[in-house]
Design a protein around this motif. Structure first.
Motif, PDB file in Angstrom:
ATOM      1  N   LEU A 123       0.829  -1.202   0.000  1.00 45.28           N
ATOM      2  CA  LEU A 123       0.000   0.000   0.000  1.00 45.28           C
ATOM      3  C   LEU A 123       0.869   1.260   0.000  1.00 45.28           C
ATOM      4  O   LEU A 123       0.569   2.217  -0.715  1.00 45.28           O
ATOM      5  N   GLU A 124       1.947   1.252   0.772  1.00 47.00           N
ATOM      6  CA  GLU A 124       2.828   2.417   0.815  1.00 47.00           C
ATOM      7  C   GLU A 124       3.513   2.629  -0.528  1.00 47.00           C
ATOM      8  O   GLU A 124       3.659   3.755  -0.995  1.00 47.00           O
ATOM      9  N   GLN A 125       3.913   1.559  -1.183  1.00 46.89           N
ATOM     10  CA  GLN A 125       4.538   1.682  -2.502  1.00 46.89           C
ATOM     11  C   GLN A 125       3.553   2.206  -3.537  1.00 46.89           C
ATOM     12  O   GLN A 125       3.920   2.971  -4.419  1.00 46.89           O
ATOM     13  N   HIS A 126       2.304   1.802  -3.422  1.00 42.91           N
ATOM     14  CA  HIS A 126       1.289   2.214  -4.396  1.00 42.91           C
ATOM     15  C   HIS A 126       0.775   3.635  -4.136  1.00 42.91           C
ATOM     16  O   HIS A 126       0.697   4.442  -5.058  1.00 42.91           O
ATOM     17  N   TYR A 127       0.406   3.933  -2.898  1.00 45.24           N
ATOM     18  CA  TYR A 127      -0.210   5.219  -2.564  1.00 45.24           C
ATOM     19  C   TYR A 127       0.767   6.242  -1.976  1.00 45.24           C
ATOM     20  O   TYR A 127       0.500   7.437  -2.037  1.00 45.24           O
ATOM     21  N   GLY A 128       1.853   5.773  -1.356  1.00 45.42           N
ATOM     22  CA  GLY A 128       2.738   6.662  -0.619  1.00 45.42           C
ATOM     23  C   GLY A 128       2.119   6.977   0.738  1.00 45.42           C
ATOM     24  O   GLY A 128       0.934   6.714   0.977  1.00 45.42           O
ATOM     25  N   TRP A 129       2.912   7.535   1.635  1.00 46.21           N
ATOM     26  CA  TRP A 129       2.402   7.833   2.980  1.00 46.21           C
ATOM     27  C   TRP A 129       1.307   8.891   2.939  1.00 46.21           C
ATOM     28  O   TRP A 129       0.318   8.797   3.662  1.00 46.21           O
ATOM     29  N   THR A 130       1.474   9.886   2.076  1.00 47.85           N
ATOM     30  CA  THR A 130       0.465  10.946   1.978  1.00 47.85           C
ATOM     31  C   THR A 130      -0.857  10.375   1.474  1.00 47.85           C
ATOM     32  O   THR A 130      -1.921  10.705   1.995  1.00 47.85           O
ATOM     33  N   GLY A 131      -0.788   9.507   0.482  1.00 43.08           N
ATOM     34  CA  GLY A 131      -1.999   8.875  -0.039  1.00 43.08           C
ATOM     35  C   GLY A 131      -2.682   7.997   0.989  1.00 43.08           C
ATOM     36  O   GLY A 131      -3.910   7.962   1.074  1.00 43.08           O
ATOM     37  N   LEU A 176      -8.736  -1.324   2.658  1.00 43.98           N
ATOM     38  CA  LEU A 176      -8.041  -0.591   1.599  1.00 43.98           C
ATOM     39  C   LEU A 176      -7.208  -1.551   0.759  1.00 43.98           C
ATOM     40  O   LEU A 176      -7.153  -1.429  -0.469  1.00 43.98           O
ATOM     41  N   TYR A 177      -6.586  -2.521   1.388  1.00 43.96           N
ATOM     42  CA  TYR A 177      -5.789  -3.513   0.660  1.00 43.96           C
ATOM     43  C   TYR A 177      -6.674  -4.332  -0.283  1.00 43.96           C
ATOM     44  O   TYR A 177      -6.297  -4.584  -1.431  1.00 43.96           O
ATOM     45  N   LEU A 178      -7.848  -4.709   0.166  1.00 39.53           N
ATOM     46  CA  LEU A 178      -8.784  -5.444  -0.696  1.00 39.53           C
ATOM     47  C   LEU A 178      -9.204  -4.590  -1.887  1.00 39.53           C
ATOM     48  O   LEU A 178      -9.290  -5.082  -3.011  1.00 39.53           O
ATOM     49  N   ASP A 179      -9.464  -3.308  -1.666  1.00 38.78           N
ATOM     50  CA  ASP A 179      -9.788  -2.390  -2.764  1.00 38.78           C
ATOM     51  C   ASP A 179      -8.626  -2.295  -3.745  1.00 38.78           C
ATOM     52  O   ASP A 179      -8.820  -2.285  -4.960  1.00 38.78           O
ATOM     53  N   TYR A 180      -7.423  -2.223  -3.200  1.00 38.98           N
ATOM     54  CA  TYR A 180      -6.206  -2.162  -4.029  1.00 38.98           C
ATOM     55  C   TYR A 180      -6.100  -3.431  -4.886  1.00 38.98           C
ATOM     56  O   TYR A 180      -5.805  -3.344  -6.085  1.00 38.98           O
ATOM     57  N   LEU A 181      -6.340  -4.598  -4.291  1.00 39.30           N
ATOM     58  CA  LEU A 181      -6.260  -5.839  -5.043  1.00 39.30           C
ATOM     59  C   LEU A 181      -7.295  -5.881  -6.167  1.00 39.30           C
ATOM     60  O   LEU A 181      -7.006  -6.366  -7.267  1.00 39.30           O
ATOM     61  N   ARG A 182      -8.495  -5.396  -5.907  1.00 39.27           N
ATOM     62  CA  ARG A 182      -9.546  -5.380  -6.929  1.00 39.27           C
ATOM     63  C   ARG A 182      -9.193  -4.469  -8.094  1.00 39.27           C
ATOM     64  O   ARG A 182      -9.586  -4.724  -9.225  1.00 39.27           O
ATOM     65  N   SER A 183      -8.459  -3.387  -7.802  1.00 35.57           N
ATOM     66  CA  SER A 183      -8.154  -2.409  -8.836  1.00 35.57           C
ATOM     67  C   SER A 183      -6.938  -2.781  -9.665  1.00 35.57           C
ATOM     68  O   SER A 183      -6.679  -2.169 -10.691  1.00 35.57           O
ATOM     69  N   THR A 184      -6.167  -3.787  -9.222  1.00 35.33           N
ATOM     70  CA  THR A 184      -4.964  -4.162  -9.982  1.00 35.33           C
ATOM     71  C   THR A 184      -5.228  -5.319 -10.901  1.00 35.33           C
ATOM     72  O   THR A 184      -6.146  -6.023 -10.849  1.00 35.33           O
TER      73      THR A 184
END
Length: 72
Positions: free
Chosen positions: A20-28, A64-72
């Motif tokens: 998640l940090e690699q994808h969104y960054g800390w600010t995201g 959020l991780y599940l949402d990230y997985l769905r979007s990739t």
């Protein structure tokens, strides 16, 4: 017992947080989940310490991780 339909099965919290940090960054991450460990001097170790002790925050990270997985 195996959980073939559970996308979180076998995924460690640290792995989730790193991806998640690699994808969104800390600010995201701070924009998506309003917790101080993502806003004030964020790091993987300090975030893990907080998330392991705070079930509601961990649940938000997992969602959020599940949402990230769905979007990739």
């Amino acid at each position: 017992m195996s959980q073939p339909n559970n996308p979180l099965h076998g995924v460690k919290l640290e792995q989730m947080l790193i991806q998640l940090e690699q994808h969104y960054g800390w600010t995201g991450l701070a924009d998506r989940i309003n917790i101080n460990c993502f806003k004030s001097q964020p790091s993987i170790p300090s975030s893990l310490k907080f998330l392991r002790r705070t079930p509601w925050a961990r649940a938000k990270v997992e969602a959020l991780y599940l949402d990230y997985l769905r979007s990739t």
